[in-house]
Design a protein around this motif. Structure first.
Motif, short mmCIF file in Angstrom:
data_model
loop_
_atom_site.label_atom_id
_atom_site.label_comp_id
_atom_site.label_asym_id
_atom_site.label_seq_id
_atom_site.Cartn_x
_atom_site.Cartn_y
_atom_site.Cartn_z
N ASP A 290 0.80 -1.24 0.00
CA ASP A 290 0.00 0.00 0.00
C ASP A 290 0.83 1.28 0.00
O ASP A 290 0.29 2.36 0.28
N VAL A 291 2.11 1.22 -0.30
CA VAL A 291 2.95 2.41 -0.44
C VAL A 291 3.28 2.56 -1.92
O VAL A 291 3.75 1.61 -2.56
N SER A 292 3.04 3.75 -2.48
CA SER A 292 3.26 3.96 -3.91
C SER A 292 4.62 4.59 -4.18
O SER A 292 5.14 5.35 -3.38
N LEU A 293 5.16 4.25 -5.36
CA LEU A 293 6.42 4.81 -5.81
C LEU A 293 6.34 4.99 -7.32
O LEU A 293 6.03 4.04 -8.04
N GLU A 294 6.57 6.22 -7.79
CA GLU A 294 6.58 6.46 -9.23
C GLU A 294 7.89 5.92 -9.81
O GLU A 294 8.96 6.10 -9.21
N VAL A 295 7.79 5.26 -10.96
CA VAL A 295 8.97 4.75 -11.66
C VAL A 295 8.98 5.30 -13.07
O VAL A 295 7.93 5.60 -13.65
N ASN A 296 10.18 5.46 -13.61
CA ASN A 296 10.37 6.04 -14.93
C ASN A 296 11.37 5.23 -15.72
O ASN A 296 12.07 4.37 -15.18
N GLU A 297 11.45 5.55 -17.02
CA GLU A 297 12.37 4.86 -17.92
C GLU A 297 13.76 4.71 -17.31
O GLU A 297 14.32 5.67 -16.78
N GLY A 298 14.29 3.48 -17.32
CA GLY A 298 15.62 3.20 -16.78
C GLY A 298 15.63 2.75 -15.34
O GLY A 298 16.65 2.29 -14.84
N ASP A 299 14.50 2.88 -14.64
CA ASP A 299 14.45 2.47 -13.23
C ASP A 299 14.38 0.95 -13.11
O ASP A 299 13.82 0.26 -13.96
N ILE A 300 14.96 0.44 -12.03
CA ILE A 300 14.85 -0.97 -11.65
C ILE A 300 14.21 -1.00 -10.27
O ILE A 300 14.63 -0.26 -9.38
N TYR A 301 13.23 -1.86 -10.09
CA TYR A 301 12.55 -1.98 -8.80
C TYR A 301 12.58 -3.44 -8.38
O TYR A 301 12.32 -4.33 -9.20
N VAL A 302 12.87 -3.68 -7.12
CA VAL A 302 12.93 -5.05 -6.60
C VAL A 302 11.80 -5.26 -5.61
O VAL A 302 11.66 -4.51 -4.64
N SER A 303 10.98 -6.27 -5.88
CA SER A 303 9.95 -6.69 -4.94
C SER A 303 10.47 -7.91 -4.19
O SER A 303 10.92 -8.88 -4.81
N TYR A 304 10.41 -7.86 -2.89
CA TYR A 304 10.95 -8.93 -2.05
C TYR A 304 9.89 -10.00 -1.80
O TYR A 304 8.69 -9.74 -1.92
N PRO A 305 10.31 -11.20 -1.43
CA PRO A 305 9.34 -12.24 -1.09
C PRO A 305 8.37 -11.76 -0.01
O PRO A 305 8.75 -11.02 0.89
N ARG A 306 7.13 -12.17 -0.17
CA ARG A 306 6.04 -11.89 0.77
C ARG A 306 5.56 -10.44 0.78
O ARG A 306 4.74 -10.07 1.61
N GLU A 307 6.05 -9.59 -0.14
CA GLU A 307 5.51 -8.24 -0.28
C GLU A 307 4.34 -8.28 -1.27
O GLU A 307 4.45 -8.88 -2.33
#
Length: 66
Positions: free
Chosen positions: A33-50
């Motif tokens: 339930d926490v938002s984060l804007e991402v743009n071209e070139g970004d890498i985002y990691v989602s962890y287990p159980r999130e």
């Protein structure tokens, strides 16, 4: 691969990581339930159980916004 209007509904992975790379455009990733804007070139990691959700911005809507 997502397009400019893709929504990946909330989901969870119990025992693995998810790597999201933004090739072009932008969007929003929601994690626990926490938002984060991402743009071209970004890498985002989602962890287990999130609990996470991905929403691509609609390029056509942005172009028509004053």
């Amino acid at each position: 691969m997502c397009d400019s209007s893709t929504v990946v509904e909330p989901h969870v992975h119990l025992d693995w990581f998810e790597f999201t790379y933004v090739f072009q455009g932008s969007g929003t990733i929601f994690t626990n339930d926490v938002s984060l804007e991402v743009n071209e070139g970004d890498i985002y990691v989602s962890y287990p159980r999130e609990i996470h959700k991905i929403v691509s911005d609609n390029i056509n809507t942005k172009q028509n916004t004053p």
